[in-house]
Enzyme design. Structure first.
Site, PDB file in Angstrom:
ATOM      1  N   LYS A 188       0.616  -1.099   0.144  1.00 37.51           N
ATOM      2  CA  LYS A 188       0.049   0.088   0.145  1.00 37.51           C
ATOM      3  C   LYS A 188       0.859   1.310   0.170  1.00 37.51           C
ATOM      4  O   LYS A 188       2.012   1.135   0.446  1.00 37.51           O
ATOM      5  CB  LYS A 188      -0.915   0.134   1.279  1.00 37.51           C
ATOM      6  N   ARG A 242     -15.444  -3.093   9.987  1.00 37.97           N
ATOM      7  CA  ARG A 242     -15.416  -2.813   8.430  1.00 37.97           C
ATOM      8  C   ARG A 242     -15.354  -4.094   7.801  1.00 37.97           C
ATOM      9  O   ARG A 242     -14.067  -4.564   7.803  1.00 37.97           O
ATOM     10  CB  ARG A 242     -14.577  -1.648   7.939  1.00 37.97           C
ATOM     11  N   ARG A 278      -9.845  -5.060   1.069  1.00 40.83           N
ATOM     12  CA  ARG A 278      -9.923  -3.862   1.352  1.00 40.83           C
ATOM     13  C   ARG A 278     -11.314  -3.716   2.080  1.00 40.83           C
ATOM     14  O   ARG A 278     -12.339  -3.994   1.475  1.00 40.83           O
ATOM     15  CB  ARG A 278      -9.896  -2.640   0.444  1.00 40.83           C
ATOM     16  N   ASP A 329      -7.068   1.340  13.521  1.00 42.39           N
ATOM     17  CA  ASP A 329      -7.484   0.397  12.649  1.00 42.39           C
ATOM     18  C   ASP A 329      -6.697  -0.944  13.548  1.00 42.39           C
ATOM     19  O   ASP A 329      -5.319  -1.243  13.459  1.00 42.39           O
ATOM     20  CB  ASP A 329      -6.891   0.568  11.121  1.00 42.39           C
ATOM     21  N   GLU A 358      -2.821   0.916  11.832  1.00 41.63           N
ATOM     22  CA  GLU A 358      -2.776   2.424  11.639  1.00 41.63           C
ATOM     23  C   GLU A 358      -3.226   3.168  12.607  1.00 41.63           C
ATOM     24  O   GLU A 358      -4.381   2.744  13.584  1.00 41.63           O
ATOM     25  CB  GLU A 358      -3.550   2.896  10.201  1.00 41.63           C
TER      26      GLU A 358
END
Length: 317
Positions: free
Chosen positions: A161, A225, A233, A273, A281
């Protein structure tokens, strides 16, 4: 106490008011009687050390498409005419973003900028997490292709990424024998000179990438999520699905590890995250997820944030 609040963000007329965290923040401010102005980062300027913005007064309603009524353009002196700045434009964290932090650093803390612009600049989201040993999966940050090949040889499946991207943009999973690594590295090199991140793939991502929101270092809640079928993703803006989730003991441990540093740096609104047991993150630019958290019956992160902002503003006054 009525505060004068300027919001630096992407075009307000283009947001989705059902999902946008900045909209929730602004509505909460408006409901508390604070005055709002809106401007985009390109309208921020500095002349002879004075920082000003060409901004418009803003009144909000919960009516998508007609949610923002903007006044005439006026020049705001960011030190004398404003009490609080919400710096909420989305990444990429490029030189324009960094320059805006330098401008706003000139007025903070006289004008409270959320988050502290100097510390936003000093805490790039995928680099800041490396300050806390042992919380990440194996991670390499480099522009050296040979180092990336060596990393994949040692760890097998990896995720590649961009270092300064956001919202899941440019994130790709590469299997241990995937022949496309060279091509992806060439694409990253065409976009810019920045390093990339190679990270050992964490299979737990199939169960979701948890977003934990913190206000002044304290966790207020989380959403999960979940990536779409066949995807790696999980970001909501690229098709991830939000679902309710509880904070685990490991989540609380991770928050406790980073909390003192968040408080010291004046990073009032942060989203981390978490995948499985790992922190991947620390998002300090424009973290999202507050609307979904509230919708699932969790805490109102915007209300908690404004409680803190009002306390700080009252103490400064």
């Amino acid at each position: 106490m009525s505060l004068r609040v300027a919001v630096q963000m992407d075009p307000v007329l283009g947001i989705n008011i059902e999902t946008d965290t900045t909209f929730l923040m602004m509505m909460e401010a408006q409901n508390r009687g604070h005055r709002l102005w809106f401007y985009t980062p390109d309208k921020l300027s500095m002349e002879d050390g004075r920082v000003f913005a060409r901004a418009q007064s803003l009144v909000l309603t919960k009516n998508q498409g007609a949610h923002a009524t903007l006044g005439e353009v006026q020049v705001l002196d960011m030190k004398d005419d404003v009490d609080v700045v919400l710096m909420r434009q989305d990444p990429p964290f490029d030189m324009a973003y960094i320059t805006a932090t330098h401008f706003l650093e000139k007025v903070h803390p006289h004008t409270l900028v959320v988050n502290n612009p100097a510390e936003v600049r000093n805490a790039p989201e995928k680099l800041f997490v490396t300050d806390f040993p042992g919380v990440q999966p194996p991670t390499l940050i480099t522009s050296d292709h040979e180092a990336i090949y060596d990393f994949r040889a040692r760890h097998g499946d990896i995720v590649l990424k961009p270092l300064y991207g956001g919202g899941g943009s440019g994130v790709a999973r590469l299997l241990a024998d995937d022949p496309n690594l060279d091509a992806l590295l060439e694409l990253h090199a065409m976009i810019g000179r920045e390093q990339v991140i190679a990270q050992k793939f964490v299979p737990a991502v199939s169960k979701g990438d948890k977003r934990v929101l913190l206000v002044d270092g304290e966790p207020v809640g989380a959403i999960n999520r979940v990536p779409a079928a066949g995807q790696v993703r999980s970001n909501l803006r690229v098709g991830g699905r939000a679902e309710a989730v509880e904070l685990t003991q490991r989540d609380l441990e991770l928050c406790a590890i980073i909390a003192p540093e968040l408080k010291r740096r004046g990073l009032l609104f942060v989203g981390i995250d978490v995948i499985g047991e790992y922190l991947t993150e620390i998002n300090v630019t424009s973290p999202t997820g507050a609307q979904q958290l509230k919708r699932f019956g969790g805490a109102d992160a915007a209300a908690i944030l404004w409680d803190r902002i009002e306390t700080l503003s009252s103490s400064a006054g």
